[in-house]
Design an enzyme around this catalytic site. Structure first.
Site, PDB file in Angstrom:
ATOM      1  N   LYS A   1     -34.096 -72.233  77.868  1.00 46.98           N
ATOM      2  CA  LYS A   1     -35.609 -71.773  77.946  1.00 46.98           C
ATOM      3  C   LYS A   1     -35.910 -71.822  79.501  1.00 46.98           C
ATOM      4  O   LYS A   1     -36.682 -71.152  79.984  1.00 46.98           O
ATOM      5  CB  LYS A   1     -36.474 -72.865  77.351  1.00 46.98           C
ATOM      6  CG  LYS A   1     -36.298 -72.684  75.876  1.00 46.98           C
ATOM      7  CD  LYS A   1     -36.926 -74.047  75.182  1.00 46.98           C
ATOM      8  CE  LYS A   1     -36.728 -74.152  73.643  1.00 46.98           C
ATOM      9  NZ  LYS A   1     -36.987 -75.232  72.906  1.00 46.98           N
TER      10      LYS A   1
ATOM     11  N   LYS B   1     -33.842 -67.760  72.071  1.00 44.89           N
ATOM     12  CA  LYS B   1     -33.676 -68.032  73.525  1.00 44.89           C
ATOM     13  C   LYS B   1     -32.194 -68.357  74.048  1.00 44.89           C
ATOM     14  O   LYS B   1     -31.773 -67.965  74.966  1.00 44.89           O
ATOM     15  CB  LYS B   1     -34.195 -69.563  73.776  1.00 44.89           C
ATOM     16  CG  LYS B   1     -33.665 -70.625  72.810  1.00 44.89           C
ATOM     17  CD  LYS B   1     -34.797 -71.083  71.745  1.00 44.89           C
ATOM     18  CE  LYS B   1     -34.395 -72.279  70.729  1.00 44.89           C
ATOM     19  NZ  LYS B   1     -35.305 -72.588  69.920  1.00 44.89           N
TER      20      LYS B   1
ATOM     21  N   GLU C   1     -41.590 -63.842  73.431  1.00 47.20           N
ATOM     22  CA  GLU C   1     -42.828 -64.884  73.924  1.00 47.20           C
ATOM     23  C   GLU C   1     -42.491 -66.126  73.043  1.00 47.20           C
ATOM     24  O   GLU C   1     -42.431 -67.553  73.753  1.00 47.20           O
ATOM     25  CB  GLU C   1     -44.103 -64.290  73.344  1.00 47.20           C
ATOM     26  CG  GLU C   1     -45.067 -65.610  73.582  1.00 47.20           C
ATOM     27  CD  GLU C   1     -45.488 -65.951  74.959  1.00 47.20           C
ATOM     28  OE1 GLU C   1     -45.788 -64.854  75.936  1.00 47.20           O
ATOM     29  OE2 GLU C   1     -44.969 -67.002  75.445  1.00 47.20           O
TER      30      GLU C   1
ATOM     31  N   THR D   1     -37.133 -70.122  58.527  1.00 51.94           N
ATOM     32  CA  THR D   1     -38.279 -70.740  58.935  1.00 51.94           C
ATOM     33  C   THR D   1     -39.358 -70.086  59.690  1.00 51.94           C
ATOM     34  O   THR D   1     -40.531 -69.554  59.475  1.00 51.94           O
ATOM     35  CB  THR D   1     -38.129 -71.988  59.747  1.00 51.94           C
ATOM     36  OG1 THR D   1     -37.189 -72.754  59.296  1.00 51.94           O
ATOM     37  CG2 THR D   1     -39.371 -72.839  60.413  1.00 51.94           C
TER      38      THR D   1
ATOM     39  N   VAL E   1     -39.458 -69.489  74.186  1.00 49.51           N
ATOM     40  CA  VAL E   1     -40.069 -70.738  74.935  1.00 49.51           C
ATOM     41  C   VAL E   1     -41.100 -71.218  74.716  1.00 49.51           C
ATOM     42  O   VAL E   1     -42.325 -70.652  74.381  1.00 49.51           O
ATOM     43  CB  VAL E   1     -39.934 -70.226  76.543  1.00 49.51           C
ATOM     44  CG1 VAL E   1     -40.058 -71.629  77.615  1.00 49.51           C
ATOM     45  CG2 VAL E   1     -38.861 -69.505  77.200  1.00 49.51           C
TER      46      VAL E   1
HETATM   47  N1  LIG Z   1     -37.613 -72.939  63.732  1.00 49.28           N
HETATM   48  C1  LIG Z   1     -38.306 -73.243  65.045  1.00 49.28           C
HETATM   49  O1  LIG Z   1     -39.392 -73.771  65.106  1.00 49.28           O
HETATM   50  C2  LIG Z   1     -38.063 -72.141  66.363  1.00 49.28           C
HETATM   51  C3  LIG Z   1     -38.785 -72.397  67.303  1.00 49.28           C
HETATM   52  C4  LIG Z   1     -38.336 -71.527  68.316  1.00 49.28           C
HETATM   53  C5  LIG Z   1     -37.414 -70.532  68.233  1.00 49.28           C
HETATM   54  N2  LIG Z   1     -36.804 -70.531  66.924  1.00 49.28           N
HETATM   55  C6  LIG Z   1     -35.622 -69.444  67.069  1.00 49.28           C
HETATM   56  O2  LIG Z   1     -35.819 -68.665  66.010  1.00 49.28           O
HETATM   57  C7  LIG Z   1     -34.507 -68.283  65.561  1.00 49.28           C
HETATM   58  C8  LIG Z   1     -34.801 -68.328  63.970  1.00 49.28           C
HETATM   59  O3  LIG Z   1     -34.887 -69.648  63.789  1.00 49.28           O
HETATM   60  P1  LIG Z   1     -35.108 -70.355  62.200  1.00 49.28           P
HETATM   61  O4  LIG Z   1     -35.366 -71.820  62.382  1.00 49.28           O
HETATM   62  O5  LIG Z   1     -36.091 -69.695  61.640  1.00 49.28           O
HETATM   63  O6  LIG Z   1     -33.796 -70.325  61.645  1.00 49.28           O
HETATM   64  P2  LIG Z   1     -33.427 -70.316  59.927  1.00 49.28           P
HETATM   65  O7  LIG Z   1     -34.391 -71.177  59.324  1.00 49.28           O
HETATM   66  O8  LIG Z   1     -31.990 -70.723  59.841  1.00 49.28           O
HETATM   67  O9  LIG Z   1     -33.662 -68.649  59.699  1.00 49.28           O
HETATM   68  C9  LIG Z   1     -32.468 -67.764  59.605  1.00 49.28           C
HETATM   69  C10 LIG Z   1     -32.803 -66.828  58.468  1.00 49.28           C
HETATM   70  O10 LIG Z   1     -31.801 -65.780  58.808  1.00 49.28           O
HETATM   71  C11 LIG Z   1     -30.965 -65.708  57.602  1.00 49.28           C
HETATM   72  N3  LIG Z   1     -29.771 -64.950  58.041  1.00 49.28           N
HETATM   73  C12 LIG Z   1     -28.490 -65.516  58.463  1.00 49.28           C
HETATM   74  N4  LIG Z   1     -27.837 -64.260  58.926  1.00 49.28           N
HETATM   75  C13 LIG Z   1     -28.256 -63.289  58.508  1.00 49.28           C
HETATM   76  C14 LIG Z   1     -27.877 -61.647  58.363  1.00 49.28           C
HETATM   77  N5  LIG Z   1     -26.850 -61.551  58.850  1.00 49.28           N
HETATM   78  N6  LIG Z   1     -28.801 -61.118  57.830  1.00 49.28           N
HETATM   79  C15 LIG Z   1     -29.925 -61.564  57.240  1.00 49.28           C
HETATM   80  N7  LIG Z   1     -30.617 -62.617  57.321  1.00 49.28           N
HETATM   81  C16 LIG Z   1     -29.640 -63.715  58.126  1.00 49.28           C
HETATM   82  C17 LIG Z   1     -30.705 -67.093  57.149  1.00 49.28           C
HETATM   83  O11 LIG Z   1     -30.331 -66.937  55.936  1.00 49.28           O
HETATM   84  P3  LIG Z   1     -29.314 -68.154  55.337  1.00 49.28           P
HETATM   85  O12 LIG Z   1     -30.206 -69.411  55.307  1.00 49.28           O
HETATM   86  O13 LIG Z   1     -29.045 -67.716  53.902  1.00 49.28           O
HETATM   87  O14 LIG Z   1     -28.137 -68.095  56.357  1.00 49.28           O
HETATM   88  C18 LIG Z   1     -32.095 -67.661  57.299  1.00 49.28           C
HETATM   89  O15 LIG Z   1     -32.882 -67.340  56.278  1.00 49.28           O
HETATM   90  C19 LIG Z   1     -33.494 -68.846  66.269  1.00 49.28           C
HETATM   91  O16 LIG Z   1     -33.067 -67.989  67.362  1.00 49.28           O
HETATM   92  C20 LIG Z   1     -34.471 -69.886  67.021  1.00 49.28           C
HETATM   93  O17 LIG Z   1     -33.709 -70.455  68.045  1.00 49.28           O
HETATM   94  C21 LIG Z   1     -36.764 -71.155  66.162  1.00 49.28           C
END
Ligand SMILES: NC(=O)c1ccc[n+]([C@@H]2O[C@H](COP(=O)([O-])OP(=O)(O)OC[C@H]3O[C@@H](n4cnc5c(N)ncnc54)[C@H](OP(=O)(O)O)[C@@H]3O)[C@@H](O)[C@H]2O)c1
Length: 433
Positions: A207, A107, A131, A15, A134
């Site tokens: 956070k 976080k 940034e 995402t 949180v």
């Molecule tokens: N989503 C939000 O709104 C949001 C807001 C603030 C902070 N965050 C933080 O941002 C981070 C990412 O969140 P997200 O929601 O984007 O997670 P996500 O959608 O699950 O994305 C993670 C991506 O990383 C890939 N991945 C996993 N292991 C990997 C590896 N070893 N090498 C390369 N790629 C790999 C996953 O692939 P697969 O799907 O194939 O496993 C997936 O495409 C987290 O720390 C989260 O706490 C997210």
């Protein structure tokens, strides 16, 4: 001015990673105008390239081997958007040791193992910015670090978890029970399939650990925080809170005390006339009181592809300015010093006002027994409601608001009240703002 190029690599095209890629691919001109830098999305590491993504990645190196990107001397900045503890920790540590700056939204990792990572950054003369960790798109870290740099931060009150806030808002507005509101949040994509970290207060505590560490220019130990989630709040509590003029919010609290920081995450009765009571649905807000500025409030989307990516790119631009100036000293370590531990005041020493809800048998003398135990512990009652309608198994709800009392005294009183045989087990205590 000479045109400088900055090559960016993304770890994890989920995402948030997708949002970062989208900005780097579509906002190049805007970023160049504002920073005099040209940002190139050089490489993306992702395990699953079969996933359908609405991005034109021609010209971008798309690989599965993280090590290859972490060792590539052409890449200046690595964005970690994999999430979780491992391999994210190892990847970030490797990038820092390879003298690459890193930006992350992680976080959980920053709150629990950030100290080690900042130490590695410091030793290698590179920076680690966070940034987006949180408040999603809200520039709260920049706000604290730069906008409020002249202030001693006295108080932080945050609504930092969008899932919990959405659930509580729906419980307030639609009179839903917790389980119904959670199911709705999951159906709308505001809650994970496993929502434990969100509803238990753990995510908000990660956070708060980060915000408090910045506010205190040191490092708070996540294990020292007092954490309580929203799982035990019922529709009945929401309605009682309403009748007293309050809205229940999951609040992250930081208060500067003489002997350290008071740091807690728990459901809180917020007076309806406070700005935080009006922060609804999945939105986040952080109320900050500085000794010179007074009260400020930061408000906006706390998650989602575009807001979170917006924050990550602001970190990329900051880091690039440092690269351009060849500063060599890391500002994240200056505001969040890994060598400076921050003491947290044990929750027992904190004083609060409380909302107490009991289910009791409908018999004479019960209220005086409860108020007697409270009085023995030095706790006085400010308001009381006893409903006549009978609940489950002939028990009736009694709700009390107390004057300020110590957490220790309240714990002792509740331990004693809980032993009365006319009390049902599932009594509840919520703090007042
Ligand atoms: N989503 C939000 O709104 C949001 C807001 C603030 C902070 N965050 C933080 O941002 C981070 C990412 O969140 P997200 O929601 O984007 O997670 P996500 O959608 O699950 O994305 C993670 C991506 O990383 C890939 N991945 C996993 N292991 C990997 C590896 N070893 N090498 C390369 N790629 C790999 C996953 O692939 P697969 O799907 O194939 O496993 C997936 O495409 C987290 O720390 C989260 O706490 C997210």
């Amino acid at each position: 001015m000479q045109d400088h190029h900055v090559n960016v690599g993304i770890l994890g095209l989920g995402t948030v990673g997708t949002g970062v890629a989208r900005i780097l691919l579509t906002q190049q001109d805007l970023l160049r105008t504002r920073s005099a830098l040209t940002f190139t999305l050089h490489t993306i590491v992702e395990l699953n390239w079969d996933k359908e993504r609405d991005l034109d990645l021609s010209g971008v190196e798309c690989i599965t081997d993280a090590q290859k990107m972490l060792e590539n001397p052409e890449i200046d900045i690595i964005v970690e958007t994999i999430g979780g503890y491992e391999p994210a920790f190892t990847f970030i540590a490797t990038a820092l040791r390879n003298r690459k700056h890193v930006v992350t939204a992680n976080k959980a990792l920053i709150a629990t193992r950030g100290r080690e990572l900042f130490q590695i950054a410091k030793e290698n003369g590179v920076d680690l910015l966070f940034e987006a960790s949180v408040g999603g798109g809200i520039p709260i870290i920049k706000g604290l670090r730069e906008g409020l740099v002249a202030n001693q931060i006295e108080r932080v009150y945050g609504i930092l978890n969008g899932t919990s806030n959405y659930i509580l808002t729906r419980m307030h507005q639609e009179e839903l029970e917790f389980g119904q509101a959670l199911a709705e949040a999951q159906a709308k994509g505001f809650a994970e399939a496993d929502p434990t970290l969100d509803v238990s207060g753990g995510d908000a505590a990660h956070k708060l650990t980060i915000l408090a560490s910045i506010a205190a220019s040191g490092f708070v130990n996540y294990q020292d925080l007092y954490i309580e989630g929203i799982q035990n709040i019922t529709k009945l509590d929401i309605n009682f809170a309403k009748s007293f003029g309050y809205t229940i919010k999951l609040l992250a609290v930081m208060r500067r005390m003489e002997n350290g920081l008071d740091l807690r995450v728990h459901p809180t009765l917020v007076p309806n006339n406070h700005l935080l009571a009006a922060v609804n649905n999945e939105l986040n807000a952080v109320f900050v009181k500085g000794d010179f500025v007074g009260n400020t409030m930061f408000y906006g989307p706390g998650a989602g592809e575009r807001p979170t990516a917006s924050s990550i790119v602001s970190d990329i631009v900051d880091l690039s300015r440092d690269l351009l100036l060849k500063e060599g000293e890391q500002f994240s370590c200056r505001t969040l010093n890994p060598e400076q531990g921050i003491p947290v005041v044990p929750v027992e020493q904190i004083r609060n006002r409380f909302y107490l809800r009991f289910f009791t048998l409908d018999a004479p003398g019960i209220l005086s027994k409860i108020s007697g135990v409270l009085a023995q512990n030095g706790i006085s009652i400010s308001s009381m409601v006893q409903l006549e309608t009978h609940g489950k198994d002939n028990y009736v709800p009694i709700v009390l608001l107390t004057h300020e009392a110590s957490e220790q005294a309240m714990k002792q009183a509740l331990d004693a009240i809980g032993k009365f045989d006319f009390i049902q087990e599932n009594y509840l205590r919520i703090r007042l703002f």
